[in-house]
Motif scaffolding. Structure first.
Motif, PDB file in Angstrom:
ATOM      1  N   SER A  76       0.820  -1.207   0.000  1.00  0.00           N
ATOM      2  CA  SER A  76       0.000   0.000   0.000  1.00  0.00           C
ATOM      3  C   SER A  76       0.856   1.259   0.000  1.00  0.00           C
ATOM      4  CB  SER A  76      -0.940  -0.001   1.210  1.00  0.00           C
ATOM      5  OG  SER A  76      -0.195  -0.035   2.422  1.00  0.00           O
ATOM      6  N   ILE A  77       1.963   1.228   0.727  1.00  0.00           N
ATOM      7  CA  ILE A  77       2.859   2.393   0.747  1.00  0.00           C
ATOM      8  C   ILE A  77       3.498   2.597  -0.622  1.00  0.00           C
ATOM      9  CG2 ILE A  77       5.000   3.308   1.726  1.00  0.00           C
ATOM     10  CD1 ILE A  77       4.266   1.905   4.343  1.00  0.00           C
ATOM     11  N   LEU A  78       3.986   1.521  -1.226  1.00  0.00           N
ATOM     12  CA  LEU A  78       4.604   1.636  -2.551  1.00  0.00           C
ATOM     13  C   LEU A  78       3.616   2.177  -3.572  1.00  0.00           C
ATOM     14  CD1 LEU A  78       6.642  -1.711  -2.785  1.00  0.00           C
ATOM     15  CD2 LEU A  78       7.535   0.584  -2.347  1.00  0.00           C
ATOM     16  N   PHE A  79       2.399   1.665  -3.545  1.00  0.00           N
ATOM     17  CA  PHE A  79       1.404   2.105  -4.530  1.00  0.00           C
ATOM     18  C   PHE A  79       1.026   3.560  -4.312  1.00  0.00           C
ATOM     19  CE2 PHE A  79      -2.791   2.272  -6.572  1.00  0.00           C
ATOM     20  CZ  PHE A  79      -2.503   1.627  -7.763  1.00  0.00           C
ATOM     21  N   PHE A  80       0.936   3.982  -3.055  1.00  0.00           N
ATOM     22  CA  PHE A  80       0.602   5.374  -2.755  1.00  0.00           C
ATOM     23  C   PHE A  80       1.714   6.319  -3.194  1.00  0.00           C
ATOM     24  CE2 PHE A  80       0.979   8.945   0.264  1.00  0.00           C
ATOM     25  CZ  PHE A  80      -0.234   9.580   0.031  1.00  0.00           C
ATOM     26  N   VAL A  81       2.946   5.930  -2.962  1.00  0.00           N
ATOM     27  CA  VAL A  81       4.069   6.811  -3.263  1.00  0.00           C
ATOM     28  C   VAL A  81       4.285   6.962  -4.768  1.00  0.00           C
ATOM     29  CG1 VAL A  81       6.557   7.144  -2.998  1.00  0.00           C
ATOM     30  CG2 VAL A  81       5.198   6.361  -1.060  1.00  0.00           C
ATOM     31  N   PHE A  82       4.393   5.841  -5.486  1.00  0.00           N
ATOM     32  CA  PHE A  82       4.665   5.950  -6.927  1.00  0.00           C
ATOM     33  C   PHE A  82       3.982   4.879  -7.776  1.00  0.00           C
ATOM     34  CE2 PHE A  82       8.144   3.557  -4.934  1.00  0.00           C
ATOM     35  CZ  PHE A  82       8.119   2.379  -5.659  1.00  0.00           C
ATOM     36  N   GLY A  83       3.412   3.841  -7.163  1.00  0.00           N
ATOM     37  CA  GLY A  83       2.830   2.757  -7.945  1.00  0.00           C
ATOM     38  C   GLY A  83       1.664   3.187  -8.806  1.00  0.00           C
ATOM     39  N   PHE A  84       0.760   3.981  -8.256  1.00  0.00           N
ATOM     40  CA  PHE A  84      -0.389   4.458  -9.036  1.00  0.00           C
ATOM     41  C   PHE A  84       0.066   5.351 -10.177  1.00  0.00           C
ATOM     42  CE2 PHE A  84      -4.032   7.379  -9.714  1.00  0.00           C
ATOM     43  CZ  PHE A  84      -4.982   6.435 -10.079  1.00  0.00           C
ATOM     44  N   ASP A 100       4.380   8.512 -15.869  1.00  0.00           N
ATOM     45  CA  ASP A 100       5.139   9.568 -15.201  1.00  0.00           C
ATOM     46  C   ASP A 100       4.679   9.710 -13.754  1.00  0.00           C
ATOM     47  OD1 ASP A 100       2.701  10.878 -15.291  1.00  0.00           O
ATOM     48  OD2 ASP A 100       3.251  12.153 -16.988  1.00  0.00           O
ATOM     49  N   MET A 101       5.169  10.722 -13.083  1.00  0.00           N
ATOM     50  CA  MET A 101       4.934  10.880 -11.648  1.00  0.00           C
ATOM     51  C   MET A 101       3.840  11.885 -11.328  1.00  0.00           C
ATOM     52  SD  MET A 101       6.939   8.750 -10.118  1.00  0.00           S
ATOM     53  CE  MET A 101       7.095   9.331  -8.427  1.00  0.00           C
ATOM     54  N   GLN A 102       2.934  12.134 -12.238  1.00  0.00           N
ATOM     55  CA  GLN A 102       1.913  13.147 -11.980  1.00  0.00           C
ATOM     56  C   GLN A 102       0.942  12.741 -10.861  1.00  0.00           C
ATOM     57  OE1 GLN A 102      -1.243  13.605 -14.936  1.00  0.00           O
ATOM     58  NE2 GLN A 102      -0.482  11.804 -16.032  1.00  0.00           N
ATOM     59  N   TYR A 103       0.800  11.447 -10.600  1.00  0.00           N
ATOM     60  CA  TYR A 103      -0.085  10.984  -9.539  1.00  0.00           C
ATOM     61  C   TYR A 103       0.678  10.477  -8.319  1.00  0.00           C
ATOM     62  CZ  TYR A 103      -3.665  11.084 -13.201  1.00  0.00           C
ATOM     63  OH  TYR A 103      -4.517  11.473 -14.198  1.00  0.00           O
ATOM     64  N   ALA A 104       1.974  10.786  -8.217  1.00  0.00           N
ATOM     65  CA  ALA A 104       2.760  10.348  -7.066  1.00  0.00           C
ATOM     66  C   ALA A 104       2.162  10.909  -5.777  1.00  0.00           C
ATOM     67  CB  ALA A 104       4.207  10.803  -7.216  1.00  0.00           C
TER      68      ALA A 104
END
Length: 244
Positions: A76-84, A100-104
């Motif tokens: 969950s932490i990985l997905f919240f930080v950059f996975g999504f 890209d990182m627009q939803y980081a």
């Protein structure tokens, strides 16, 4: 009955249970259904741990439960930080390989509005939460292939690196409309490619690499006698896992 569209002061148009704002047509029915589905997918992760804990030796049952719950926290932490962002963000340079990182950190993911190209009828944060449940659950599926054969430290390394190098890129290829496999017309029904195929191949590879468990038959001789659900102390775990 369906009410006529009534514009509100904040630019939102209401038609029955459908709320239209900024090009999105949010539906309270779709939102309720997705909340229900997200909750059930969330239950699958501890269910995997309970069912697998009920099929192994008692001394390792707690370790299996801990792996599943700790893996869910890391996922969950990985997905919240950059996975999504890597999965559903715009493809870098249009290559269709990674987002890209627009939803980081769930930045630019609205909680009261949709993401038009991803979730036209539900809030964007709900779509992200639904996808998070699958992202944290998929590495947990692989845990059954190394039961009683892998150290906890090795497990931590796996649940961190495997989503980064396998799950997020493949999910972007298949589920993102800019992914290179998506553009080739690949269809993924119920996660058969992104979830089941990736975890199945990973489980097969792990099973072939790790050594077999030693003296398994001898170790089980001291276990309690079987009941209708399996071994007396482990049966409830197995039964609860199967139910969920």
């Amino acid at each position: 009955s369906i009410m006529s569209a009534i514009p509100s002061n904040n630019g939102t148009t209401t038609t029955g249970n459908i709320f239209t704002t900024h090009g999105c047509a949010q539906s309270s029915g779709d939102t309720a259904m997705m909340l229900f589905a997200t909750t059930f997918v969330m239950f699958q992760t501890p269910a995997i741990g309970m069912s697998q804990a009920g099929m192994i030796r008692r001394k390792n049952a707690l370790s299996m439960l801990l792996q599943c719950m700790f893996g869910a926290a890391i996922g969950s932490i990985l997905f919240f930080v950059f996975g999504f962002a890597w999965t559903f963000g715009d493809s870098i340079r249009g290559k269709g390989i990674l987002g890209d990182m627009q939803y980081a950190f769930f930045v630019n993911v609205p909680y009261n509005d949709c993401i038009p190209h991803l979730s036209a009828s539900i809030p964007g944060v709900l779509f992200g939460l639904f996808q998070m449940m699958f992202a944290l659950m998929t590495p947990i599926i692989v845990t059954g292939s190394w039961t009683e054969r892998m150290k906890f430290s090795a497990f931590i390394i796996f649940v961190i690196l495997w989503p980064i190098f396998v799950y997020y890129p493949i999910a972007h290829w298949v589920w993102n409309s800019q992914g290179w496999l998506f553009k080739r017309g690949i269809k993924d029904f119920a996660g058969g490619i992104v979830i089941h195929s990736t975890s199945g191949v990973a489980g097969l590879v792990v099973s072939l690499i790790l050594q077999k468990r030693h003296n398994l038959g001898f170790a089980l001789r001291g276990e309690p006698r079987k009941t209708m659900f399996g071994y007396k102390l482990r049966g409830p775990f197995r039964a609860l896992g199967y139910i969920f």
